[in-house]
Scaffold this active site. Structure first.
Site, PDB file in Angstrom:
ATOM      1  CB  THR A 191      -0.987  -0.030   1.147  1.00 19.25           C
ATOM      2  OG1 THR A 191      -1.715   1.109   1.245  1.00 19.25           O
ATOM      3  CG2 THR A 191      -0.408  -0.435   2.428  1.00 19.25           C
ATOM      4  CB  THR A 407      -9.219  -2.964  16.551  1.00 18.04           C
ATOM      5  OG1 THR A 407      -7.870  -3.430  16.682  1.00 18.04           O
ATOM      6  CG2 THR A 407     -10.097  -4.079  16.038  1.00 18.04           C
TER       7      THR A 407
END
Length: 407
Positions: A191, A407
């Site tokens: 990424t 999270t």
């Protein structure tokens, strides 16, 4: 902590013809910089390379389409959401964002190239992003490169930015670039996003050739975890505002000088990505020489660089050289003469004549493995080709960061 990586200087060189606006759209965290707009002067030329992942993200599809249709005037980047794995609705979302910016700037939607990075598989919050666009446009200024580097970060711990100024044929020219990426890195064009601008004017085919040569020697020579992202892209903008005449051929000395400078800039950015790899504690240079072809040198380098056993040994500072040996052996080289292969940790020969080098001691290996920067050289003894790849170790923190990513 990053391995031997410092924050970029605050006085990054502005590139004539480029303005940048950075703001918060609150995509993942309220107040975090996550929306960046590049404004490119009329007449600028743009080249880009994109991920080869078959599940490429919606913004990659749209950016390719727009780049093929017209000359870009704006780049729109968001972090916090990759808009990947989102199907037709993701394509519509990317196009809606381009259309919203285009309406504000009175341009066609195709004049906007979209880029996204972040969590895969979640819908892009179009309303949040489009609501932030007026603020981004109001913030446009030529010296916002460092803010932009911060605004494209995800799990990066430091912004990555580089500037170069040099004289080509007696004319002063500027190159400035930023990049992001710390995990899911194994570009075939990770990424990973990179944005570079220069005030040099190059013919379109020459601009594309320069970018591809630079990317192949830099961003396509790094790996953190062996995963190629759905979103990676590197974009090069040439505004043509320098006094240097247009570079129209790859045969010109000016092309060589420019491409060398561009490659150096890309290498520095690419290495910064590895040094800031998720949980990295070691920066490792894999040098393979004596190959029959560059392709087989790269095959060996990547097999070693992406071996979890090798990477965890580096994290432990454990000179477990058998893991490197085993990785070389499974790299898929035909008719490899084992007795001709030599393997080194820095200047310490660990493998020779088909086994452990007679001169090698565990203390020598331990000394090298305790360093932050380590070079591994593999001499294949079957030709003159060579290749170099950069990677990092696997630590407990890499597992923690990726286990907790959503999270």
């Amino acid at each position: 902590m990053p391995v031997g990586l410092k924050a970029p200087p605050a006085d990054l060189r502005a590139v004539a013809g480029v303005r940048i606006g950075v703001t918060s759209a609150g995509i993942k965290k309220p107040g975090r910089l996550d929306c960046v707009v590049f404004e490119l002067a009329e007449g600028s030329r743009t080249a880009a390379v994109f991920t080869r992942n078959a599940f490429c993200a919606a913004p990659v599809v749209v950016a390719r389409e727009h780049l093929a249709q017209t000359t870009p005037r704006y780049l729109l980047i968001n972090t916090g959401n990759a808009n990947a794995g989102t199907g037709e609705s993701g394509l519509n979302a990317a196009r809606q964002c381009c259309a919203a910016l285009a309406q504000l700037i009175e341009q066609s939607s195709e004049a906007v190239l979209p880029y996204s990075t972040g969590v895969i598989g979640e819908p892009l919050p179009v309303e949040k992003l489009t609501a932030a666009l007026p603020k981004a446009l109001a913030a446009l200024r030529p010296d916002a490169w460092l803010e932009a580097a911060r605004g494209i970060m995800t799990t990066d711990t430091l912004p990555k930015a580089v500037s170069r100024q040099l004289d080509i044929a007696g004319h002063r020219v500027t190159l400035t670039g930023i990049a992001k990426g710390a995990g899911m890195i194994r570009p075939d064009m990770a990424t990973m996003l990179g944005f570079i601008a220069t005030d040099v004017r190059l013919a379109p085919d020459v601009l594309d050739a320069a970018l591809r040569a630079a990317v192949d020697a830099s961003f396509n020579r790094i790996t953190i975890d062996g995963d190629t992202s759905t979103n990676d892209a590197v974009t090069l903008v040439a505004t043509g505002r320098a006094s240097l005449p247009e570079i129209r051929s790859q045969d010109l000395a000016e092309y060589g000088a420019f491409t060398n400078a561009l490659t150096e800039l890309c290498v520095e950015l690419a290495q910064a990505i590895v040094r800031d790899g998720e949980g990295a504690t070691k920066f490792i240079t894999l040098k393979v020489d004596g190959g029959a072809s560059e392709a087989e040198c790269l095959a060996v380098a990547y097999t070693v660089a992406q071996s979890p056993l090798v990477k965890t040994a580096f994290f432990a500072s454990d000179p477990n050289w058998g893991r490197i040996l085993a990785a070389v052996g499974r790299a898929g080289l035909n008719d490899l003469v084992l007795e001709a292969v030599e393997i080194y940790l820095d200047d310490v020969c660990i493998v020779r004549d088909g086994g452990r080098a007679a001169s090698y001691t565990e203390e020598q290996g331990q000394r090298v493995m305790s360093q932050e920067d380590i070079a591994v050289r593999i001499a294949l003894g079957r030709g003159s080709a060579r290749a170099e790849v950069w990677t990092c170790d696997f630590s407990y923190d890499y597992v923690r960061i990726n286990a907790e990513y959503r999270t």
